[in-house]
Enzyme design. Sequence first.
Site, short mmCIF file in Angstrom:
data_model
loop_
_atom_site.label_atom_id
_atom_site.label_comp_id
_atom_site.label_asym_id
_atom_site.label_seq_id
_atom_site.Cartn_x
_atom_site.Cartn_y
_atom_site.Cartn_z
N LYS A 104 1.13 9.84 -1.07
CA LYS A 104 0.10 11.08 -0.59
C LYS A 104 0.95 11.63 0.45
CE LYS A 104 -3.85 10.38 -2.93
NZ LYS A 104 -4.66 11.69 -3.41
N ARG B 271 -10.76 2.41 11.34
CA ARG B 271 -10.76 3.72 10.69
C ARG B 271 -11.92 4.54 11.18
NH1 ARG B 271 -9.42 3.59 4.76
NH2 ARG B 271 -7.22 3.21 5.28
N ARG C 222 -14.34 0.51 8.87
CA ARG C 222 -14.17 1.83 8.07
C ARG C 222 -15.44 2.50 8.41
NH1 ARG C 222 -10.31 -1.02 7.36
NH2 ARG C 222 -9.01 -1.08 5.43
N ARG D 292 -6.77 -2.08 10.47
CA ARG D 292 -7.77 -2.75 11.25
C ARG D 292 -8.98 -1.85 11.49
NH1 ARG D 292 -3.60 -4.21 15.46
NH2 ARG D 292 -2.74 -2.42 14.31
N TYR E 115 0.62 4.28 -2.60
CA TYR E 115 -0.34 5.15 -2.39
C TYR E 115 -0.12 5.97 -1.01
CZ TYR E 115 -5.20 6.84 -2.20
OH TYR E 115 -6.32 7.51 -2.22
N ARG F 16 0.82 -1.28 0.04
CA ARG F 16 -0.01 -0.02 0.16
C ARG F 16 0.79 1.30 -0.04
NH1 ARG F 16 -5.49 -1.56 1.95
NH2 ARG F 16 -6.15 0.47 2.29
P1 NAD Z 1 -11.12 7.54 -9.29
O1 NAD Z 1 -10.02 6.35 -9.38
O2 NAD Z 1 -12.29 7.39 -9.49
O3 NAD Z 1 -10.51 9.12 -9.52
C1 NAD Z 1 -9.09 9.38 -9.93
C2 NAD Z 1 -9.16 9.92 -11.29
O4 NAD Z 1 -7.78 10.29 -11.48
C3 NAD Z 1 -9.57 9.14 -12.36
O5 NAD Z 1 -10.45 9.91 -13.28
C4 NAD Z 1 -8.10 8.90 -13.08
O6 NAD Z 1 -8.32 8.39 -14.43
C5 NAD Z 1 -7.21 10.09 -12.77
N1 NAD Z 1 -5.78 9.81 -12.75
C6 NAD Z 1 -5.14 8.86 -12.29
N2 NAD Z 1 -3.95 9.06 -12.48
C7 NAD Z 1 -3.74 10.15 -13.39
C8 NAD Z 1 -2.83 10.64 -14.03
N3 NAD Z 1 -1.60 10.23 -13.62
N4 NAD Z 1 -2.96 11.95 -14.69
C9 NAD Z 1 -4.33 12.26 -14.80
N5 NAD Z 1 -5.41 11.55 -14.23
C10 NAD Z 1 -5.15 10.45 -13.37
O7 NAD Z 1 -10.90 7.96 -7.40
P2 NAD Z 1 -11.75 8.82 -6.50
O8 NAD Z 1 -12.27 8.03 -5.31
O9 NAD Z 1 -12.51 9.69 -7.16
O10 NAD Z 1 -10.40 9.42 -5.85
C11 NAD Z 1 -10.09 11.01 -6.12
C12 NAD Z 1 -8.96 11.38 -5.44
O11 NAD Z 1 -9.49 11.51 -4.18
C13 NAD Z 1 -7.80 10.70 -5.17
O12 NAD Z 1 -6.84 11.54 -5.34
C14 NAD Z 1 -7.84 9.66 -4.13
O13 NAD Z 1 -6.55 9.39 -3.56
C15 NAD Z 1 -8.89 10.90 -3.19
N6 NAD Z 1 -9.27 10.04 -2.10
C16 NAD Z 1 -10.68 9.14 -2.31
C17 NAD Z 1 -11.21 8.49 -1.22
C18 NAD Z 1 -12.32 7.56 -1.53
O14 NAD Z 1 -12.82 7.18 -0.71
N7 NAD Z 1 -13.11 7.72 -2.65
C19 NAD Z 1 -10.47 8.58 -0.19
C20 NAD Z 1 -9.30 9.32 0.14
C21 NAD Z 1 -8.58 9.97 -0.93
N1 UDP Z 2 -12.96 -5.27 1.47
C1 UDP Z 2 -13.53 -6.53 1.40
N2 UDP Z 2 -14.19 -7.24 0.25
C2 UDP Z 2 -14.07 -6.70 -1.04
C3 UDP Z 2 -13.27 -5.33 -1.15
C4 UDP Z 2 -12.73 -4.97 0.18
O1 UDP Z 2 -13.87 -7.44 2.58
O2 UDP Z 2 -14.43 -7.02 -1.87
C5 UDP Z 2 -12.18 -4.89 2.74
C6 UDP Z 2 -10.85 -4.30 2.63
O3 UDP Z 2 -10.18 -5.74 2.99
C7 UDP Z 2 -10.95 -3.41 3.51
C8 UDP Z 2 -12.21 -2.67 3.45
O4 UDP Z 2 -13.02 -3.62 2.95
O5 UDP Z 2 -10.83 -3.95 4.89
C9 UDP Z 2 -12.08 -1.45 2.69
O6 UDP Z 2 -11.43 -1.72 1.40
P1 UDP Z 2 -11.53 -0.73 0.24
O7 UDP Z 2 -10.52 -1.24 -0.81
O8 UDP Z 2 -12.81 -0.16 -0.28
O9 UDP Z 2 -10.81 0.91 1.12
P2 UDP Z 2 -9.46 0.83 2.00
O10 UDP Z 2 -8.92 -0.54 2.49
O11 UDP Z 2 -8.30 1.50 1.04
O12 UDP Z 2 -9.93 1.77 3.25
#
Ligand code: NAD
Ligand code: UDP
Length: 316
Positions: free
Chosen positions: A148, A276, A210, A274, A144, A141
């Site tokens: 970030k 969040r 979560r 575990r 990522y 992980r």
């Molecule tokens: P997503 O994968 O749907 O969106 C990410 C977008 O970024 C996509 O459209 C993808 O094509 C684009 N992208 C990826 N790499 C790129 C690059 N090199 N150049 C240009 N575009 C690129 O995911 P999301 O859930 O919409 O997440 C958006 C942002 O929010 C991300 O930065 C993610 O880390 C952050 N975020 C999301 C969550 C969540 O739970 N959804 C939680 C924490 C942070």
């Molecule tokens: N997870 C799961 N089944 C799935 C996908 C995810 O049980 O099909 C679990 C995963 O192991 C994690 C939680 O769900 O504990 C959230 O996973 P997700 O990938 O959505 O987000 P993140 O781990 O990045 O918070």
Amino acid sequence: MKRILITGGAGFIGSHLCERMLNEGNEVICLDNFFTGRRKNVEHLLQHPGFELVRHDVTSPYLAEVDEIFNLACPASPVHYQYNPIKTSKTSIMGAINMLGLAKRVKARILQASTSEVYGDPEVHPQPEAYWGNVNPIGIRSCYDEGKRCAETLFMDYYRQHKIRIKIIRIFNTYGPNMHPNDGRVVSNFIMQALRGEDITIFGSGNQTRSFQYVDDLIEGMVRMINTPDEFIGPVNIGNPNEFTMLELAQKVIELTGSTSKMIFKPLPSDDPRQRRPDISLAHEALGGWEPTIQLEEGLKRTIRYFEGELSSGRI
Ligand code: NAD
Ligand code: UDP
């Protein structure tokens, strides 16, 4: 009216933000390389006179006269960010450098979409912004999480060194319409599995937790954050503090879809946090009383309706 650049604008969160910013009367440049994002997410905006869709990768510099930048470009699902982990680090780090460089050149305000993953597998619960986290720097992980974290460092150093007008938000697990059906994250996985009558895949025991935020609450928090005075830079947690185990989530999805799917257990991926849960007192105080308004059951119902619509129209 402002001109706003949204990187990752064709993704799940980005597409909602594009729509909201256009509705508020702004011009929007949606920049995306379409790795996980889809043109379909913003198709309905293409005819809007204030909307521009640009295929571009944030690892290369981009120049445009803009007032605000929302830096969202980065795959967010573990399956996708682990597919090409070197590219994930490059996207976070080089993307941040390129967008901060642009903000410096055109004197734009810039917001970074950071993540609860900066806390890693947290030993403090719930997580306040002052917690430095418990992150493995060499795990699967890390591309990522550390990408970030490094982006946050770059934002802070551009702020200290060049007085760039920055904002950092740490987003906790967010779900809703426009998630990719094969996104791989838990909410979309469970809903798709339930709607298709497939087994629901619980990773590990399912007792990990979560806190799930509906996308509209996040967008409201982002809009409030970008409009705070320059002195307020964050980082600030944006999430819903209601915490659920994956077993509870699966049960809720089965109940709301009326599915006959059974739960099956699969190995837990390594470094899977575990627990969040965000401490949102700072967001509440600094963002005009912001707090989530859509709880899990209502958010799931809306998301299930979206995926049902996609399935019945044959789009997925
Ligand atoms: P997503 O994968 O749907 O969106 C990410 C977008 O970024 C996509 O459209 C993808 O094509 C684009 N992208 C990826 N790499 C790129 C690059 N090199 N150049 C240009 N575009 C690129 O995911 P999301 O859930 O919409 O997440 C958006 C942002 O929010 C991300 O930065 C993610 O880390 C952050 N975020 C999301 C969550 C969540 O739970 N959804 C939680 C924490 C942070
Ligand atoms: N997870 C799961 N089944 C799935 C996908 C995810 O049980 O099909 C679990 C995963 O192991 C994690 C939680 O769900 O504990 C959230 O996973 P997700 O990938 O959505 O987000 P993140 O781990 O990045 O918070």
